[in-house]
Design a protein around this motif. Structure first.
Motif, PDB file in Angstrom:
ATOM      1  N   THR A 270      60.566  57.060 -26.103  1.00 19.89           N
ATOM      2  CA  THR A 270      61.730  56.174 -26.056  1.00 19.89           C
ATOM      3  C   THR A 270      62.190  55.714 -27.435  1.00 19.89           C
ATOM      4  N   LYS A 271      61.333  55.938 -28.431  1.00 14.22           N
ATOM      5  CA  LYS A 271      61.614  55.544 -29.820  1.00 14.22           C
ATOM      6  C   LYS A 271      61.896  54.042 -29.943  1.00 14.22           C
ATOM      7  N   THR A 272      61.203  53.251 -29.111  1.00 12.81           N
ATOM      8  CA  THR A 272      61.325  51.784 -29.201  1.00 12.81           C
ATOM      9  C   THR A 272      59.929  51.171 -29.204  1.00 12.81           C
ATOM     10  N   ASN A 273      59.889  49.870 -29.492  1.00  8.49           N
ATOM     11  CA  ASN A 273      58.610  49.161 -29.449  1.00  8.49           C
ATOM     12  C   ASN A 273      58.285  48.647 -28.050  1.00  8.49           C
ATOM     13  N   GLU A 274      59.270  48.792 -27.173  1.00  8.45           N
ATOM     14  CA  GLU A 274      59.115  48.288 -25.816  1.00  8.45           C
ATOM     15  C   GLU A 274      57.980  49.028 -25.100  1.00  8.45           C
ATOM     16  N   SER A 275      57.010  48.257 -24.597  1.00  4.99           N
ATOM     17  CA  SER A 275      55.881  48.915 -23.949  1.00  4.99           C
ATOM     18  C   SER A 275      56.213  49.274 -22.498  1.00  4.99           C
TER      19      SER A 275
ATOM     20  N   MET B 107      54.848  61.422 -12.990  1.00  4.78           N
ATOM     21  CA  MET B 107      53.512  60.864 -12.745  1.00  4.78           C
ATOM     22  C   MET B 107      53.460  59.417 -13.254  1.00  4.78           C
ATOM     23  N   SER B 108      53.110  58.491 -12.355  1.00  4.93           N
ATOM     24  CA  SER B 108      53.079  57.081 -12.759  1.00  4.93           C
ATOM     25  C   SER B 108      51.816  56.774 -13.563  1.00  4.93           C
ATOM     26  N   TYR B 109      51.824  55.570 -14.157  1.00  4.42           N
ATOM     27  CA  TYR B 109      50.678  55.163 -14.966  1.00  4.42           C
ATOM     28  C   TYR B 109      49.403  55.160 -14.127  1.00  4.42           C
TER      29      TYR B 109
ATOM     30  N   SER C  25      39.631  54.454 -19.555  1.00  8.36           N
ATOM     31  CA  SER C  25      40.775  53.663 -19.088  1.00  8.36           C
ATOM     32  C   SER C  25      41.516  53.029 -20.277  1.00  8.36           C
ATOM     33  N   ILE C  26      40.729  52.479 -21.225  1.00  9.13           N
ATOM     34  CA  ILE C  26      41.336  51.856 -22.412  1.00  9.13           C
ATOM     35  C   ILE C  26      42.088  52.910 -23.236  1.00  9.13           C
ATOM     36  N   LEU C  27      41.423  54.057 -23.412  1.00  9.72           N
ATOM     37  CA  LEU C  27      42.010  55.150 -24.198  1.00  9.72           C
ATOM     38  C   LEU C  27      43.303  55.665 -23.553  1.00  9.72           C
ATOM     39  N   THR C  28      43.275  55.799 -22.227  1.00 11.08           N
ATOM     40  CA  THR C  28      44.471  56.258 -21.507  1.00 11.08           C
ATOM     41  C   THR C  28      45.629  55.301 -21.769  1.00 11.08           C
ATOM     42  N   ASN C  29      45.283  53.998 -21.691  1.00  8.78           N
ATOM     43  CA  ASN C  29      46.292  52.974 -21.917  1.00  8.78           C
ATOM     44  C   ASN C  29      46.933  53.115 -23.291  1.00  8.78           C
ATOM     45  N   ILE C  30      46.068  53.282 -24.310  1.00  7.13           N
ATOM     46  CA  ILE C  30      46.555  53.398 -25.697  1.00  7.13           C
ATOM     47  C   ILE C  30      47.402  54.654 -25.858  1.00  7.13           C
ATOM     48  N   VAL C  31      46.854  55.780 -25.372  1.00  7.52           N
ATOM     49  CA  VAL C  31      47.564  57.060 -25.528  1.00  7.52           C
ATOM     50  C   VAL C  31      48.918  57.019 -24.819  1.00  7.52           C
ATOM     51  N   LEU C  32      48.923  56.467 -23.591  1.00  5.92           N
ATOM     52  CA  LEU C  32      50.184  56.410 -22.839  1.00  5.92           C
ATOM     53  C   LEU C  32      51.211  55.517 -23.537  1.00  5.92           C
TER      54      LEU C  32
END
Lengths: 150, 78
Positions: free
Chosen positions: A74-79, A1-3, A59-66
């Motif tokens: 991924t265990k990285t800081n890469e968004s 499922m995409s963003y 929408s903001i919350l989804t962004n943060i949670v995702l």
């Protein structure tokens, strides 16, 4: 499922909840004392403001949670790349078209209530109902297109 | 909307380019992986710009990546 798909799903759920809230309150009011303009106006205001605000915050919350889920996975800081490409934009356009058609039909049906001698409050209540229903249909058509590929 | 009439060799080209993943190709051309999947399975016809970008990534002409198959249209031409 995409963003984009996840975002549309969250939007769909919020609109369904708002529509549920609106219908429950509307029927409750109708059973108790009929359609009283003062109570109805405040209900419309709550529903319209909720539809705008809840959707923005969701929408903001989804962004943060995702972002958090992606970072944990991924265990990285890469968004994660939250981009909307040409296919996403076309799917969104198709969703808007479905919303527009639904709303247009809804407005026509609402106008028909005048023919049957109903008061204007019924017409406006129906217009509010169809405006939220149109968003739901738009979101459903977007999710359907995402699931199918295009 | 069914399958598009634009066929492609993206899968084959990816394989010949060090087994490039869909994610890598998506990143190079600036779209999501889902869009690459939709193009590969001929469910979505990309814009001309995206088609050129994909061809550019593989370093081949556009015709080697995409082909058009519409028998009805071909018959009317003859």
């Amino acid at each position: 499922m995409s963003y984009q798909e996840k975002n549309t799903t969250v939007s769909l759920i919020t609109y369904i909840l708002i529509l549920g809230f609106y219908l429950v309150n509307l029927f409750q009011m109708y059973r108790e004392e009929g359609l009283v303009s003062t109570r109805l106006f405040s209900l419309w205001a709550i529903v319209i403001i909720a539809a705008i605000l809840v959707n923005i915050f969701a929408s903001i919350l989804t962004n943060i949670v995702l972002s958090i889920v992606h970072a944990i996975k991924t265990k990285t800081n890469e968004s994660e790349r939250f981009i909307a490409d040409e296919r996403d934009k076309l799917i969104e356009l198709k969703g808007v078209k479905a919303s527009y058609i639904t709303f247009s039909i809804g407005v026509l049906l609402a106008m028909l209530t005048f023919v049957f001698g109903q008061p204007p409050l019924v017409m406006f209540s129906l217009i509010i109902f169809f405006s939220i229903a149109a968003e739901i249909i738009g979101d459903i058509s977007q999710i359907y297109l995402y699931r199918r590929g295009f | 909307m069914g399958k598009s009439q634009v066929r492609n060799n993206i899968r084959k080209l990816r394989f010949h380019h060090n087994e490039m993943t869909q994610e890598q190709l998506a990143e190079k051309v600036g779209v999501t992986r889902q869009t690459i999947i939709a193009i590969e399975s001929a469910k979505y016809s990309p814009s001309l710009e995206l088609a050129f970008r994909i061809a550019f990534v593989f370093g081949v002409p556009l015709e080697e990546v995409f082909s058009f198959e519409d028998k009805n249209f071909m018959n009317t031409k003859e």
